[in-house]
Design a protein around this motif. Structure first.
Motif, PDB file in Angstrom:
ATOM      1  N   LYS A  88     -73.985 -29.733  11.557  1.00  0.00           N
ATOM      2  CA  LYS A  88     -74.162 -31.121  11.134  1.00  0.00           C
ATOM      3  C   LYS A  88     -73.074 -31.561  10.150  1.00  0.00           C
ATOM      4  O   LYS A  88     -72.941 -32.738   9.853  1.00  0.00           O
ATOM      5  CB  LYS A  88     -75.551 -31.307  10.514  1.00  0.00           C
ATOM      6  N   ARG A  90     -69.478 -32.602   8.965  1.00  0.00           N
ATOM      7  CA  ARG A  90     -68.334 -33.231   9.602  1.00  0.00           C
ATOM      8  C   ARG A  90     -67.039 -32.679   8.994  1.00  0.00           C
ATOM      9  O   ARG A  90     -66.895 -32.630   7.768  1.00  0.00           O
ATOM     10  CB  ARG A  90     -68.379 -34.748   9.427  1.00  0.00           C
ATOM     11  N   ASN A  93     -64.081 -36.164   7.080  1.00  0.00           N
ATOM     12  CA  ASN A  93     -64.944 -36.952   6.200  1.00  0.00           C
ATOM     13  C   ASN A  93     -64.086 -37.466   5.059  1.00  0.00           C
ATOM     14  O   ASN A  93     -63.768 -36.737   4.122  1.00  0.00           O
ATOM     15  CB  ASN A  93     -66.105 -36.089   5.684  1.00  0.00           C
ATOM     16  N   ARG A 168     -68.849 -42.213  14.653  1.00  0.00           N
ATOM     17  CA  ARG A 168     -70.247 -42.515  14.947  1.00  0.00           C
ATOM     18  C   ARG A 168     -71.172 -41.460  14.344  1.00  0.00           C
ATOM     19  O   ARG A 168     -70.769 -40.320  14.096  1.00  0.00           O
ATOM     20  CB  ARG A 168     -70.472 -42.576  16.461  1.00  0.00           C
ATOM     21  N   ALA A 169     -72.413 -41.863  14.118  1.00  0.00           N
ATOM     22  CA  ALA A 169     -73.416 -40.917  13.615  1.00  0.00           C
ATOM     23  C   ALA A 169     -73.638 -39.825  14.662  1.00  0.00           C
ATOM     24  O   ALA A 169     -73.689 -40.093  15.862  1.00  0.00           O
ATOM     25  CB  ALA A 169     -74.710 -41.653  13.321  1.00  0.00           C
ATOM     26  N   GLN A 170     -73.763 -38.601  14.197  1.00  0.00           N
ATOM     27  CA  GLN A 170     -73.977 -37.479  15.104  1.00  0.00           C
ATOM     28  C   GLN A 170     -75.274 -36.772  14.742  1.00  0.00           C
ATOM     29  O   GLN A 170     -75.530 -36.502  13.572  1.00  0.00           O
ATOM     30  CB  GLN A 170     -72.792 -36.507  15.017  1.00  0.00           C
ATOM     31  N   SER A 171     -76.068 -36.491  15.753  1.00  0.00           N
ATOM     32  CA  SER A 171     -77.369 -35.859  15.486  1.00  0.00           C
ATOM     33  C   SER A 171     -77.259 -34.344  15.373  1.00  0.00           C
ATOM     34  O   SER A 171     -77.930 -33.719  14.563  1.00  0.00           O
ATOM     35  CB  SER A 171     -78.356 -36.211  16.607  1.00  0.00           C
TER      36      SER A 171
END
Length: 778
Positions: A88, A90, A93, A168-171
């Protein structure tokens, strides 16, 4: 067909049952523990993986999951990456206040269990190794099933539920979370935002996963290659201090390269130059540091060639051929050269991060010739290295510019060497602040140092060029008449970039002329000294300091132009500049001598560009000559700005020929700017009416945003006819509907395979898989 349908249906049902029991996996299948999955290639399971599974993973998955910027750090390009899984965290960043721990495969953990301790979760089942558990407990399998159960919508442009932005948001969902994730995001099956894989491909992967997901490495290097490895490792690890210092310098410039031995033919093995705790003849034990020059904490460093067993990706592929001629050249530059090494340099950061201090014993001429020999590779380091990802990292350069070099006879004289020694503190780089930096106070400090160095450089130049001695194009390195690294072109594609040999495209807005000190600092700023895991301060300081280096390269070029024109031309490049840069210009010492070139027209830049091409014509690569593109495609070079505005940064164009072969072209959109000195307001500096486009033969760029396919001459003619008529987004979408292979095209993967097949023919040893993370949804 009936059997295939029943197989897939049964797997879907199995997966559905697994979703309902997600919270009870431990009860159903036991607790998680890492598995030993790697088998030898000649076993049945190893053969199955290499022949039927790896080709699917490479062609359908690695095109999005390949490197630092792979979603969720899931790298499916290597055995180690598949087994490591996802995170989770990144890597890219731009807002983190503190540097994070690196997560480089092979370097920052030595086994899968260590990756679990660092927070990575599996995509393969790590509970009971039964056929049912291996499917039900696999994130990879369930992601594929999700796409099978919720195929891509039958529409040309996908809706807002699909987010293709790089940030983009990543799950990054683990199996315990997958049931809820699938319910909330039925459109998120893999491959994401692309058509599903074929039933046959699905079955290959399902069978592999059901059997336990066993992995095997590609074939080892040939005996001929291994003999070359022994030979080169012997050269790099001799005991004298001179050899050790030379090897350290070579390593710090080549550690990103994909080294190969050209005698091997069309399919060579690739190697990475690494630092090891163990000498040649023993298994490599990697030395893991954030940067290549940091303290290895061992008594003796050994430089080894490690077989790179991962899939070759275009975006990280930096091929470097080693042969007898190269070995002789290195001997001449570093061993036969007349100098003495009495003591090896320290690894303390203020020394190690400053190549002018660390390698002061090696003659400047040796260092500079070494860099010039592979200039494209060195520049490619900051284009394809970790720094390359992201708009803020790249908005420090123009969209299209040429690069030439000062010849060693002028850039590596005794007086220049003396000046570099006297001002080595002023040449210190932001990497000395390490990975946690305070950008504003540090920027002020390095700005003062840069001004101090520039003052000394200009003072020396003004002394050298007097009494009728003026700068002309004789200043330029001409590749010794044989080396096509002497002329390069850099293209920026908003948040990625490319460097190629030759002066490619129409005459650009600006150019760089690099001398040794500038070339070296660019490398140690953006490659050796850049930490992709660093904090926001480190990243901003790197970006801000690169402003100084770009300005210096442009100033070297400006010095060839008429003295009375220089300020006016520079002012045109930096229209609407922020006050801080204006003040920097005002405090800048400028080269005050007239040019030695007799300009004939009111357009000296155009004259100078023509002269540069003429001076370097013997070594000027014509591989991407835009003037060789045939009509009617040649007309694309003259598109009006309104049409150019609608084009993505990089488009690949395939044209089917009468013999069923294909010609390939790249259409490159150049974003124009009033200036490129605004860190966070690039949009406010855009000069849309000045945008241009270049079409070249072959492939430039590694991230296609649009893929065009023209079936025949009639389509080609119509395509070129409609392009300049575009004035709106709807016009562009209409054109794509007629001529493009969108990400939603039912046969997307067949065209993707064709694209890579043609690219392999064009690129040869430079070939690597393209990355689809920037493929547009338009």
């Amino acid at each position: 067909m009936k059997k295939t349908f029943l197989t897939v249906f049964g797997l879907l049902v199995l997966s559905g049952c697994a979703y309902f029991g997600a919270a009870h996996y431990d009860k159903l299948f036991g607790v998680e523990y890492t598995q030993q999955r790697v088998v030898t290639a000649n076993t049945q399971l190893g053969t199955e993986f290499l022949q039927h599974v790896k080709p699917v993973l490479d062609s359908r998955c690695v095109v999005c999951h390949g490197c630092y910027d792979a979603p969720c750090q899931l790298k499916l390009s290597s055995v180690e990456g598949i087994d490591r899984g996802l995170s989770k965290e990144r890597v890219y960043n731009g807002t983190r206040l503190l540097a994070q721990q690196p997560s480089r495969l092979l370097f920052d953990a030595i086994n899968t269990q260590q990756w679990r301790e660092k927070g990575f979760t599996p995509v393969l089942n790590e509970r009971a190794q039964t056929a049912q558990a291996n499917l039900a407990g696999s994130v990879l399998y369930n992601s594929l099933v999700l796409k099978q159960s919720s195929p891509l919508p039958q529409q040309a442009v996908l809706g807002n539920e699909f987010d293709f932005s790089l940030d983009r948001a990543q799950s990054c969902t683990n199996m315990d979370e997958f049931g809820q994730f699938a319910q909330n995001n039925p459109h998120s099956g893999m491959p994401y935002g692309l058509p599903g894989i074929s039933n046959q491909e699905f079955q290959h992967l399902a069978k592999w996963l059901q059997q336990g997901g066993y992995l095997a490495h590609i074939a080892p290097p040939s005996k001929v290659e291994l003999a070359q490895v022994v030979r080169w490792e012997q050269f790099l690890n001799q005991g004298s201090l001179k050899h050790q210092l030379a090897a350290r310098y070579i390593y710090e410039h080549w550690y990103l390269a994909h080294i190969y031995f050209p005698e091997q033919g069309a399919k060579p093995s690739f190697f990475k130059l690494v630092r090891s705790k163990t000498p040649p003849g023993e298994a490599i034990k990697l030395i893991s540091t954030r940067r290549p020059y940091e303290d290895p904490n061992v008594e003796r460093v050994y430089y080894r060639l490690m077989h790179d067993r991962s899939t070759i990706l275009a975006k990280t592929h930096l091929p470097l051929a080693l042969d007898d001629a190269k070995l002789s050249r290195l001997h001449m530059q570093f061993i036969d050269a007349d100098y003495t090494v009495s003591k090896l340099p320290s690894y303390q950061v203020e020394v190690a991060s400053n190549p002018f201090k660390a390698f002061a014993a090696i003659p400047v001429n040796s260092r500079y010739q070494f860099m010039l020999d592979e200039a494209e590779l060195i520049i490619m380091g900051f284009i394809k290295g970790p720094v390359c990802r992201g708009q803020i990292a790249l908005n420090v350069i123009n969209d299209h510019f040429w690069v030439a070099f000062v010849k060693p006879e002028m850039a590596a004289t005794p007086k220049v060497g003396e000046m570099l020694l006297q001002h080595d503190d002023a040449l210190a780089l932001p990497a000395a602040e390490e990975s946690n930096a305070l950008p504003i106070s540090s920027w002020v400090k390095y700005a003062k140092r840069q001004n101090k160095y520039l003052a000394a450089k200009v003072e020396l130049a003004n002394k050298l060029f007097v009494n009728g001695q003026h700068l002309t194009t004789d200043l330029l390195w001409q590749g010794e008449g044989v080396n096509d690294n002497a002329a390069l072109t850099v293209f920026r594609h908003f948040d990625s970039a490319t460097v190629v040999k030759g002066f490619v495209g129409q005459q650009p807005k600006t150019a760089w002329v690099l001398d040794y000190a500038l070339f070296e600092r660019i490398h140690y700023l953006l490659v050796a000294g850049f930490d992709v895991y660093g904090n926001v301060g480190h990243q901003l300081l790197t970006r801000l300091y690169m402003d100084f280096l770009r300005l210096e390269g442009e100033s070297n070029y400006l010095a060839l132009l008429p003295e009375h024109k220089r300020k006016k031309i520079k002012a045109q490049w930096y229209r609407k500049s922020p006050p801080s840069l204006t003040r920097f210009f005002e405090g800048e010492r400028e080269f005050s001598q007239p040019s030695g070139i007799d300009f004939k027209t009111a357009h000296p830049q155009a004259e100078l560009y023509a002269m540069m091409k003429d001076v370097l014509k013997e070594v000027l690569s014509t591989r991407y000559d835009h003037q060789t593109v045939p009509e009617p495609l040649q007309a694309i070079n003259r598109l009006p700005a309104k049409a150019v505005n609608l084009l993505p940064q990089v488009s690949f164009l395939l044209v089917k020929q009468a013999d069923q072969g294909h010609s390939a072209y790249t259409v490159i959109h150049h974003n124009a700017h009033y200036n490129i000195s605004s860190l966070l307001n690039e949009e406010g500096q855009r000069a849309y009416d000045e945008d241009t486009v270049t079409i070249v033969p072959g492939f430039i760029g590694d991230y296609p945003e649009a893929i065009w396919y023209l079936h025949n001459q009639q389509q080609l003619t119509e395509f070129v006819k409609q392009l300049p008529l575009m004035v709106s987004e709807s016009d562009y979408r209409a054109l794509k509907s007629e001529f493009a292979i969108r990400r939603t095209h039912p046969q997307f993967w067949q065209y993707s395979d064709l694209l890579h097949q043609v690219a392999k023919q064009y690129r040869g040893v430079e070939f690597g898989l393209f990355d689809y993370n920037r493929l547009e949804n338009r």
